[in-house]
Design a protein around this motif. Structure first.
Motif, mmCIF file in Angstrom:
data_model
loop_
_atom_site.group_PDB
_atom_site.id
_atom_site.type_symbol
_atom_site.label_atom_id
_atom_site.label_comp_id
_atom_site.label_asym_id
_atom_site.label_seq_id
_atom_site.Cartn_x
_atom_site.Cartn_y
_atom_site.Cartn_z
ATOM 1 N N GLY A 58 0.826 -1.195 0.000
ATOM 2 C CA GLY A 58 0.000 0.000 0.000
ATOM 3 C C GLY A 58 0.860 1.244 0.000
ATOM 4 N N ALA A 59 0.238 2.350 -0.381
ATOM 5 C CA ALA A 59 0.949 3.628 -0.395
ATOM 6 C C ALA A 59 -0.021 4.762 -0.133
ATOM 7 N N ALA A 60 0.471 5.756 0.562
ATOM 8 C CA ALA A 60 -0.275 6.987 0.784
ATOM 9 C C ALA A 60 0.619 8.127 0.324
ATOM 10 N N ASN A 61 0.231 8.762 -0.761
ATOM 11 C CA ASN A 61 1.007 9.854 -1.342
ATOM 12 C C ASN A 61 0.450 11.171 -0.816
ATOM 13 N N LEU A 62 1.044 11.628 0.291
ATOM 14 C CA LEU A 62 0.523 12.772 1.028
ATOM 15 C C LEU A 62 1.436 13.988 0.973
ATOM 16 N N ALA A 63 2.618 13.866 0.376
ATOM 17 C CA ALA A 63 3.525 15.013 0.286
ATOM 18 C C ALA A 63 2.879 16.104 -0.551
ATOM 19 N N GLY A 64 3.021 17.324 -0.111
ATOM 20 C CA GLY A 64 2.464 18.442 -0.865
ATOM 21 C C GLY A 64 2.867 19.764 -0.255
ATOM 22 N N ILE A 65 2.701 20.806 -1.030
ATOM 23 C CA ILE A 65 2.972 22.152 -0.531
ATOM 24 C C ILE A 65 1.783 23.042 -0.838
ATOM 25 N N GLY A 66 1.573 23.994 0.028
ATOM 26 C CA GLY A 66 0.533 24.997 -0.184
ATOM 27 C C GLY A 66 1.142 26.245 -0.803
ATOM 28 N N MET A 67 0.384 27.308 -0.778
ATOM 29 C CA MET A 67 0.879 28.570 -1.317
ATOM 30 C C MET A 67 0.093 29.706 -0.690
#
Length: 183
Positions: free
Chosen positions: A85-94
């Motif tokens: 399984g994988a959870a792709n949660l990396a992210g950036i706001g602005m």
């Protein structure tokens, strides 16, 4: 519910939703391959989890680098022998910025992390997953409607929704589930 014997990869693992999920899956017995761009919090988390008996592989990772993502997933499968399984949660706001004022650099960075990074992760993960595996991507409510002042972010999250739907149809044929959450 038990995740004993399951190997789960998580990006954005050292903070926010990623950290909460990491701790929850560790409590359920999962083996974890954790990735985050912030090395110090990731190292601290890894030390705590190992002290509690969790099997952990951790990698400082910028998801906007396709070769780095490929190396992380290859290391994961080499270390654990599989990926369930994988959870792709990396992210950036602005910061709120009208489209007329969005710089090329802001546009490129937000899309590189939030959309391309998700694509690189999903692509590497789905290549090694077998029937019964599952991927969850972080979309957003901004991924299903426009929001003034967040053009690059909205476009990236709309892209994550489209990517998720596409890969769900492709990988679903071989029993791999692909979904998105929109917190």
């Amino acid at each position: 519910m038990s995740f004993t014997g399951k190997v789960i990869a998580i990006t954005g693992a050292a903070s926010g939703i990623g950290l909460a999920l990491t701790n929850h899956l560790a409590s359920l017995g999962a083996s974890l391959s954790l990735a985050d761009i912030s090395s110090t919090p990731l190292e601290t988390l890894t030390t705590e989890l190992r002290a509690a008996g969790t099997k952990v592989l951790s990698t400082t990772l910028d998801v906007s680098s396709s070769p780095a993502v490929d190396a992380w997933i290859a290391s994961t499968t080499s270390h654990f022998g599989r990926l369930d399984g994988a959870a792709n949660l990396a992210g950036i706001g602005m910061d709120f910025t009208a489209v007329a004022d969005v710089t090329d650099e802001l546009w490129e960075r937000v899309l590189a992390v939030n959309l391309s990074g998700t694509m690189f992760c999903v692509r590497a993960q789905v290549r090694v997953m077998q029937k019964g595996a599952s991927i969850v991507n972080a979309a957003s409510m901004a991924g299903v409607r426009g929001r003034p002042g967040l053009g690059p972010y909205v476009c990236a999250k709309h892209g994550v929704v489209g990517l998720t739907r596409t890969v769900a149809r492709e990988a679903g044929e071989r029993g791999v589930r692909v979904n998105a959450v929109a917190p």
